[in-house]
Scaffold this motif. Structure first.
Motif, short mmCIF file in Angstrom:
data_model
loop_
_atom_site.label_atom_id
_atom_site.label_comp_id
_atom_site.label_asym_id
_atom_site.label_seq_id
_atom_site.Cartn_x
_atom_site.Cartn_y
_atom_site.Cartn_z
N UNK A 1 -7.01 0.56 -12.03
CA UNK A 1 -7.82 -0.50 -11.42
C UNK A 1 -7.26 -0.97 -10.09
N UNK A 2 -5.94 -1.11 -10.00
CA UNK A 2 -5.37 -1.67 -8.77
C UNK A 2 -5.48 -0.70 -7.60
N UNK A 3 -5.52 0.61 -7.87
CA UNK A 3 -5.76 1.58 -6.81
C UNK A 3 -7.23 1.54 -6.40
N UNK A 4 -8.12 1.42 -7.39
CA UNK A 4 -9.55 1.31 -7.08
C UNK A 4 -9.83 0.11 -6.19
N UNK A 5 -9.09 -0.98 -6.43
CA UNK A 5 -9.29 -2.18 -5.63
C UNK A 5 -8.97 -1.95 -4.15
N UNK A 6 -8.19 -0.90 -3.88
CA UNK A 6 -7.88 -0.52 -2.49
C UNK A 6 -8.89 0.49 -1.95
N UNK A 7 -9.91 0.82 -2.74
CA UNK A 7 -10.94 1.75 -2.30
C UNK A 7 -10.58 3.20 -2.46
N UNK A 8 -9.65 3.51 -3.39
CA UNK A 8 -9.17 4.88 -3.53
C UNK A 8 -9.32 5.38 -4.96
N UNK A 9 -9.70 6.65 -5.09
CA UNK A 9 -9.67 7.34 -6.37
C UNK A 9 -8.39 8.15 -6.54
N UNK A 10 -7.73 8.46 -5.42
CA UNK A 10 -6.46 9.19 -5.42
C UNK A 10 -5.52 8.48 -4.46
N UNK A 11 -4.23 8.50 -4.80
CA UNK A 11 -3.24 7.86 -3.95
C UNK A 11 -2.51 8.87 -3.09
N UNK A 12 -1.40 8.42 -2.52
CA UNK A 12 -0.58 9.30 -1.70
C UNK A 12 -0.10 10.47 -2.55
N UNK A 13 -0.06 11.65 -1.95
CA UNK A 13 0.42 12.84 -2.65
C UNK A 13 1.94 12.90 -2.51
N UNK A 14 2.63 12.61 -3.61
CA UNK A 14 4.08 12.67 -3.61
C UNK A 14 4.57 14.09 -3.85
N UNK A 15 5.78 14.37 -3.38
CA UNK A 15 6.43 15.64 -3.66
C UNK A 15 7.29 15.48 -4.91
N UNK A 16 7.25 16.49 -5.77
CA UNK A 16 8.12 16.53 -6.95
C UNK A 16 9.03 17.74 -6.84
N UNK A 17 10.33 17.48 -6.94
CA UNK A 17 11.33 18.53 -6.90
C UNK A 17 12.15 18.48 -8.18
N UNK A 18 12.02 19.53 -8.98
CA UNK A 18 12.70 19.59 -10.29
C UNK A 18 12.39 18.36 -11.12
N UNK A 19 11.14 17.92 -11.07
CA UNK A 19 10.69 16.80 -11.88
C UNK A 19 10.98 15.43 -11.28
#
Length: 273
Positions: free
Chosen positions: A92-110
């Motif tokens: 819900x709090x991301x939707x309140x910012x007008x987004x269905x997806x957030x920043x794409x983070x990088x994952x390295x070895x989890x």
């Protein structure tokens, strides 16, 4: 108030501090549920898509072309392409910012390695699925590619503490099919990897590679659904990338504060614009 009490005492909204700051995060959101395919290039190791990055069909082919087959043996022992049916729903709090997806983070070895600091943003917005379009050149790749339409995603493990369909609660933002559909790189390219991956900077040649991979999945799994392999809208993706920029600026602000302040950062007040 702390969330220890709330985790055992959440009921209907009573207007209390604990309900507002803790219990409400377990409530479903009103977001749209997106259903699409996500691809990962992986070794023979088997593990669920938790704390990992994924891509659409174009994005995974770019990764193979530019980061995997340029090494001998291939990077990380990658020999397969996995396909998951993903369902996502924004908190819900991301939707309140007008987004269905957030920043794409990088994952390295989890481990979530940015851009910016991951944990504070998950605390602020919930365990959102991240997305970025290649054309935006942020956070990565940082330059124009010969794979237009590529997308990458990030999937925080704490975002799938649920079964069935995602609800949009902070810890239920995505679910995935298991086991994944699998094809090997050998099945895709035959005996001549060099010939298949030739002309890596030619858009038309790369489109043929992407089409070949899609056709192979269709041939091997003829009864699977015909789904889009990317669903993040322009508004969602650009908003996520704008958020990423703010996070990066915030991280820089913290570094400056550490250098300038005689107090521990936890006691120093930092303002980043």
């Amino acid at each position: 108030c702390g969330c220890d009490w709330a985790s055992n005492g959440c009921g209907d909204d009573d207007g209390s501090c604990c309900w507002t700051h803790c219990c409400s995060r377990n409530e479903p959101s009103d977001g749209k549920t997106f259903t699409f395919y996500v691809y990962r290039a992986q070794s023979t190791a088997t593990y669920p898509p938790l704390n990992v990055n994924g891509a659409n069909l174009i994005g995974v082919m770019w990764y193979l072309q530019h980061e995997v087959v340029i090494e001998d043996p291939p990077k990380f022992g990658i020999s397969r392409i996995l396909r998951y049916k993903m369902e996502t729903k924004a908190p819900a709090r991301l939707l309140a910012k007008g987004m269905n997806f957030g920043v794409r983070y990088a994952y390295d070895s989890g481990l979530c390695t940015g851009p910016g600091l991951c944990t504070p943003e998950f605390s602020r917005y919930g365990y959102f699925v991240g997305c970025n379009k290649f054309e935006s050149m942020y956070p990565y790749p940082t330059e124009e590619t010969s794979f237009p339409g590529g997308m990458w995603y990030s999937f925080p493990g704490n975002g799938t503490r649920c079964v069935g369909k995602p609800t949009g609660a902070d810890t239920c933002t995505y679910t995935y099919s298991w086991p994944p559909d699998v094809v090997t790189i050998d099945e895709l390219v035959g005996d001549d990897w060099e010939a298949f991956f030739a002309d890596g900077e030619d858009v038309e040649a790369n489109q043929k590679k992407v089409a070949a991979l899609g056709a192979l999945f269709k041939e091997k799994y003829p009864d699977t659904e015909d789904l889009e392999d990317s669903v993040a809208t322009s508004a969602s993706a650009s908003s996520g990338e704008a958020l990423a920029g703010r996070l990066a600026a915030r991280a820089i602000g913290r570094k400056v504060a550490r250098a300038a302040s005689p107090l521990p950062l936890s006691r120093a007040r930092v303002v980043a614009t």
